[in-house]
Design an enzyme around this catalytic site. Structure first.
Site, mmCIF file in Angstrom:
data_model
loop_
_atom_site.group_PDB
_atom_site.id
_atom_site.type_symbol
_atom_site.label_atom_id
_atom_site.label_comp_id
_atom_site.label_asym_id
_atom_site.label_seq_id
_atom_site.Cartn_x
_atom_site.Cartn_y
_atom_site.Cartn_z
ATOM 1 N N ASP A 96 -8.019 -5.079 -0.178
ATOM 2 C CA ASP A 96 -8.504 -5.938 -1.270
ATOM 3 C C ASP A 96 -8.173 -7.406 -1.082
ATOM 4 O OD1 ASP A 96 -7.607 -3.145 -3.107
ATOM 5 O OD2 ASP A 96 -9.650 -3.917 -3.004
ATOM 6 N N HIS B 122 0.858 -1.196 0.000
ATOM 7 C CA HIS B 122 0.000 0.000 0.000
ATOM 8 C C HIS B 122 0.888 1.237 0.000
ATOM 9 C CE1 HIS B 122 -3.130 2.849 1.136
ATOM 10 N NE2 HIS B 122 -3.993 1.916 0.746
HETATM 11 C C1 SDX Z 1 -6.155 0.236 -3.026
HETATM 12 O O1 SDX Z 1 -4.223 4.652 -2.036
HETATM 13 C C2 SDX Z 1 -5.213 4.079 -1.464
HETATM 14 O O2 SDX Z 1 -5.646 4.487 -0.392
HETATM 15 C C3 SDX Z 1 -5.809 2.908 -2.231
HETATM 16 C C4 SDX Z 1 -6.869 2.083 -1.484
HETATM 17 C C5 SDX Z 1 -8.131 2.876 -1.223
HETATM 18 O O3 SDX Z 1 -8.858 2.523 -0.287
HETATM 19 O O4 SDX Z 1 -8.430 3.789 -2.066
HETATM 20 O O5 SDX Z 1 -6.346 1.629 -0.239
HETATM 21 C C6 SDX Z 1 -7.296 0.872 -2.315
HETATM 22 O O6 SDX Z 1 -5.887 0.588 -4.150
HETATM 23 C C7 SDX Z 1 -5.315 -0.771 -2.274
HETATM 24 C C8 SDX Z 1 -4.106 -1.290 -3.132
HETATM 25 C C9 SDX Z 1 -4.632 -2.354 -4.083
HETATM 26 N N1 SDX Z 1 -3.567 -2.770 -5.028
HETATM 27 C C10 SDX Z 1 -2.946 -3.955 -4.933
HETATM 28 O O7 SDX Z 1 -3.153 -4.783 -4.031
HETATM 29 C C11 SDX Z 1 -1.962 -4.228 -6.073
HETATM 30 C C12 SDX Z 1 -0.660 -4.832 -5.509
HETATM 31 N N2 SDX Z 1 0.052 -3.792 -4.765
HETATM 32 C C13 SDX Z 1 0.948 -2.967 -5.468
HETATM 33 O O8 SDX Z 1 0.993 -2.933 -6.827
HETATM 34 C C14 SDX Z 1 1.540 -1.805 -4.702
HETATM 35 O O9 SDX Z 1 1.801 -2.227 -3.437
HETATM 36 C C15 SDX Z 1 0.710 -0.545 -4.679
HETATM 37 C C16 SDX Z 1 0.340 -0.101 -6.042
HETATM 38 C C17 SDX Z 1 -0.514 -0.750 -3.855
HETATM 39 C C18 SDX Z 1 1.550 0.527 -3.996
HETATM 40 O O10 SDX Z 1 2.611 0.770 -4.832
HETATM 41 P P1 SDX Z 1 3.731 1.882 -4.449
HETATM 42 O O11 SDX Z 1 3.387 2.609 -3.209
HETATM 43 O O12 SDX Z 1 3.974 2.698 -5.686
HETATM 44 O O13 SDX Z 1 4.949 1.003 -4.085
HETATM 45 P P2 SDX Z 1 6.009 0.471 -5.115
HETATM 46 O O14 SDX Z 1 5.312 -0.062 -6.331
HETATM 47 O O15 SDX Z 1 7.023 1.539 -5.299
HETATM 48 O O16 SDX Z 1 6.616 -0.779 -4.317
HETATM 49 C C19 SDX Z 1 7.675 -0.604 -3.369
HETATM 50 C C20 SDX Z 1 8.466 -1.911 -3.447
HETATM 51 C C21 SDX Z 1 8.905 -2.277 -4.864
HETATM 52 O O17 SDX Z 1 10.062 -3.089 -4.753
HETATM 53 P P3 SDX Z 1 11.541 -2.370 -4.930
HETATM 54 O O18 SDX Z 1 11.487 -1.620 -6.275
HETATM 55 O O19 SDX Z 1 11.687 -1.432 -3.757
HETATM 56 O O20 SDX Z 1 12.528 -3.509 -4.934
HETATM 57 O O21 SDX Z 1 7.634 -3.013 -3.015
HETATM 58 C C22 SDX Z 1 7.440 -3.899 -4.110
HETATM 59 C C23 SDX Z 1 7.803 -3.157 -5.377
HETATM 60 O O22 SDX Z 1 8.254 -4.060 -6.375
HETATM 61 N N3 SDX Z 1 6.031 -4.265 -4.086
HETATM 62 C C24 SDX Z 1 5.556 -5.502 -4.302
HETATM 63 C C25 SDX Z 1 4.169 -5.403 -4.133
HETATM 64 N N4 SDX Z 1 3.836 -4.140 -3.831
HETATM 65 C C26 SDX Z 1 4.985 -3.441 -3.810
HETATM 66 N N5 SDX Z 1 6.176 -6.659 -4.626
HETATM 67 C C27 SDX Z 1 5.379 -7.739 -4.783
HETATM 68 N N6 SDX Z 1 4.038 -7.737 -4.633
HETATM 69 C C28 SDX Z 1 3.396 -6.578 -4.317
HETATM 70 N N7 SDX Z 1 2.080 -6.567 -4.153
#
Ligand code: SDX
Length: 428
Positions: free
Chosen positions: A364, A307
């Protein structure tokens, strides 16, 4: 902390005023930065940038805190109802008994939609994704209620537009589902509460009717409360920026629905169930899929994990996880996918990659398991998220309009070609 931050550029020092919110959050105000320094900030994804001052929802990502208008999500999920939470978010206070009775009456009174909406609905092929249908039907309200086009009308007129969309969204959502499965639509039953009416429109059949199960309608009501607002997330920021051009409420909400559709945002709940089903069909080896999620060369991500704000447990995920256990037990459902979800969660919470990056289950991760137990099909999960988030989007749009905020228009840093002369086609 001092009341300003110093910024040094080319030997010159600039003071940026620091503002502090009611929960001690601090920000330095860069409103005059470009004018004074000729320099802007850049922050892709706005990970460190605040867009507004808001009094609606407070999140503390480190402590896993979520409050609507100062009330904890735990208390509201336990003691309130979705319609009461909608009132709280939109008008800022919990309603008195009289206020709530009037509000509930007004919403029930407006659940019916113009019969011509069915002609729009029938224009969609049955394979149309319900989120596309929903955003189209919401936009169509600008045609049936042209007075809604002007957001500067009287507060009474704006409030009527708000009541209308709160009342009609469940009808639109249920009709989008009926269109997808080729069933005749059901009209709203104003003798029922918000969630029961929605469930009946979704599942009643001409020959068989539909019996409301209080366990199902109660679980749905709690899920909608948990999704009702979440400060400046992607879809809410979309609603605010579209509304900042003085586009109508319905145009702004339709834009928010489309932003929510993405699998990284509201589309994650469907993606979680599809992921869990794939893992189950693949033999349920959670460690194998965890390794894929950690592999930078593998596009697979663990959907429902991570998140932007929560670097601790998403408080909504805790509540939904318990509700999933309760609902499945009360309905006597044994869903193997729930066991896989719990197995994945256990492995992830003990894995360095996820622990170092503070990746926890988000809202989710478990919600789809409950929706499935309630009989809601996977591609309707994000529609359910939109149904829940509607009052939050409305409240945020109303706050932005009330603050008379300027049109949203970010700057950029240009990295393209410098000036170059045009070359005739026959000389290239
Ligand atoms: C919602 O913003 C809100 O409030 C949203 C929400 C709401 O109520 O409106 O809470 C609802 O959208 C919840 C999120 C739902 N999405 C998912 O579950 C999709 C999977 N999660 C991700 O794609 C990710 O965690 C995000 C999009 C939610 C957040 O992405 P960020 O903040 O841009 O973080 P990032 O992509 O920069 O990740 C940081 C690191 C990375 O690794 P490094 O580059 O540091 O090595 O964490 C890793 C990412 O690769 N990472 C994951 C991961 N999420 C982040 N690795 C594997 N699986 C994951 N799910």
């Amino acid at each position: 902390m001092s009341d300003s931050a110093e910024l040094k550029i080319d030997g010159k020092t600039y003071n940026l005023p620091i503002i502090e919110g009611t929960e001690n959050e601090k920000a330095f105000d860069i409103g005059g930065l470009r004018g004074e320094t000729g320099v802007i900030t850049i922050d892709p994804g706005y990970k460190n940038t605040g867009s507004t001052k808001s009094a609606i929802t407070f999140l503390d990502g480190e402590k896993g805190i979520l409050r609507y208008r100062g009330y904890s999500i735990e208390e509201l999920a336990e003691k309130s109802s979705f319609l009461e939470v909608a009132y709280l978010l939109i008008y800022g206070e919990l309603p008195t008994k009289e206020e709530f009775t009037q509000f509930e009456y007004d919403v029930r009174y407006h659940t019916l939609v113009h019969e011509d909406i069915k002609k729009i609905l029938e224009g969609f092929p049955s394979n149309a994704h319900p989120m596309g249908v929903l955003s189209s039907l919401v936009t169509s309200l600008t045609a049936f209620y042209p007075e809604s086009l002007d957001p500067n009308r009287s507060s009474e007129a704006v409030n009527l537009s708000i009541i209308r969309i709160l009342a009609k969204m469940p009808t639109f959502a249920a009709w989008a589902y009926k269109n997808e499965i080729g069933h005749p639509v059901n009209y709203p039953d104003n003798n029922l509460d918000y969630c029961s009416n929605f469930l009946k429109m979704m599942f009643a059949l001409p020959a068989a009717g539909y019996e409301i199960d209080p366990v199902v309608s109660g679980a749905l009501d709690k899920l909608l409360i948990l999704h009702a607002d979440h400060e400046q997330n992607c879809s809410t920021s979309t609603v605010r920026i579209v509304g900042s051009s003085q586009a109508s409420l319905y145009a702004s909400l339709s834009a928010g629905i489309n932003a929510l559709w993405g699998p990284l945002h509201g589309g994650a709940n469907s993606a979680v169930i599809n992921m869990l089903e794939n893992i189950r069909k693949d033999g349920g080896d959670t460690r194998k899929w965890m390794d894929k999620a950690k592999d930078k060369n593998d596009p697979f991500r663990l959907m429902g994990f991570g998140h932007r704000v929560y670097k601790n447990f998403d408080p909504r995920a805790r509540i939904i996880k318990k509700a999933a256990d309760d609902v499945l037990e009360k309905l006597g459902i044994n869903d193997p996918v729930l066991d896989i979800a719990k197995g994945l969660e256990h492995v992830a919470l003990n894995d360095d990659y996820f622990v170092e990056r503070k990746l926890y289950p988000n809202v989710d991760f478990y919600s789809g398991i409950i929706y499935r137990a309630l009989g809601i099909p996977v591609d309707m999960f994000t529609v359910m998220f939109a149904l829940g988030r509607l009052p939050g989007w409305i409240a945020q749009w109303k706050e932005m309009r009330g603050n008379n905020e300027p049109i949203g228009r970010p700057r950029q840093v240009y990295v393209g070609e410098n000036l170059r002369p045009y070359v005739d086609l026959n000389k290239r």
